[in-house]
Write a protein that holds these residues in place. Structure first.
Motif, short mmCIF file in Angstrom:
data_model
loop_
_atom_site.label_atom_id
_atom_site.label_comp_id
_atom_site.label_asym_id
_atom_site.label_seq_id
_atom_site.Cartn_x
_atom_site.Cartn_y
_atom_site.Cartn_z
N VAL A 184 -28.41 -21.05 -29.45
CA VAL A 184 -29.65 -21.77 -29.73
C VAL A 184 -30.80 -20.77 -29.79
O VAL A 184 -30.77 -19.74 -29.13
N SER A 190 -34.14 -26.90 -26.69
CA SER A 190 -32.82 -27.52 -26.62
C SER A 190 -32.71 -28.43 -25.39
O SER A 190 -32.15 -29.52 -25.46
N ARG A 191 -33.25 -27.97 -24.26
CA ARG A 191 -33.24 -28.80 -23.05
C ARG A 191 -33.98 -30.12 -23.31
O ARG A 191 -33.48 -31.20 -22.99
N PHE A 213 -31.86 -32.42 -25.88
CA PHE A 213 -30.66 -33.07 -25.34
C PHE A 213 -30.97 -33.96 -24.14
O PHE A 213 -30.26 -34.93 -23.91
N LEU A 269 -25.11 -24.16 -23.97
CA LEU A 269 -26.15 -23.81 -24.93
C LEU A 269 -26.70 -22.47 -24.50
O LEU A 269 -27.27 -22.34 -23.42
N GLN A 306 -29.01 -19.08 -25.32
CA GLN A 306 -30.04 -18.40 -26.11
C GLN A 306 -29.33 -17.33 -26.94
O GLN A 306 -28.39 -16.68 -26.46
N ASP A 342 -28.77 -30.84 -34.95
CA ASP A 342 -29.72 -30.60 -33.88
C ASP A 342 -30.77 -29.59 -34.32
O ASP A 342 -30.83 -29.21 -35.50
N ASP A 399 -31.01 -26.51 -34.04
CA ASP A 399 -30.47 -25.25 -34.55
C ASP A 399 -29.53 -25.44 -35.73
O ASP A 399 -28.93 -24.48 -36.20
#
Length: 127
Positions: free
Chosen positions: A8, A14-15, A18, A47, A49, A113, A115
């Motif tokens: 990601v 992302s946190r 989701f 996930l 980085q 998503d 990404d």
């Protein structure tokens, strides 16, 4: 146990994404570069980085916005759950991937998503 590892660009984005979909994270295996997203008791999505993901691979990270490396399909309890999760994903910034489909006992939808990773949601009547 199954661990799916995905790169990601922004771990905090992302946190948020989701979390909006209702997922939780295992703090024991999460830090500022990694999130351990709990799918089920023995299924996790790591996930990572992109800089951290590079520690685990040879070669380049594929650009999921341009090419597909995997389709991750999650089971849903009902058609309405498929529709609800798709709506939450769009609210959180996901993009549509394919139209909702219905084939016999299967009903599903999909999204990309933040990404570009593809997530499919599938309800299988009678399963």
């Amino acid at each position: 146990m199954i661990f799916v590892n995905l790169p990601v660009k922004d771990i905090e984005a992302s946190r948020e994404f989701f979390t909006h979909l209702g997922f939780t994270f295992n703090p024991q295996f999460s830090d500022e570069h990694t999130l351990c997203m709990v799918v089920e008791e023995n299924i996790y999505v790591m996930l990572l980085q992109e800089d951290r993901f590079r520690d685990f691979i040879n070669g380049d990270i594929s650009d999921a916005a341009k090419t597909k490396e995997v389709l991750t399909c999650l089971s849903c309890e009902s058609r309405s759950e498929v529709d609800a999760v798709l709506a939450k994903a769009r609210e959180a910034g996901a993009t549509a991937w394919k139209p909702v489909m219905e084939e016999g006992p299967m009903y599903g939808g999909s999204f990309q998503d933040l990404d570009g990773h593809v997530w499919e949601l599938m309800h299988m009547a009678g399963a």
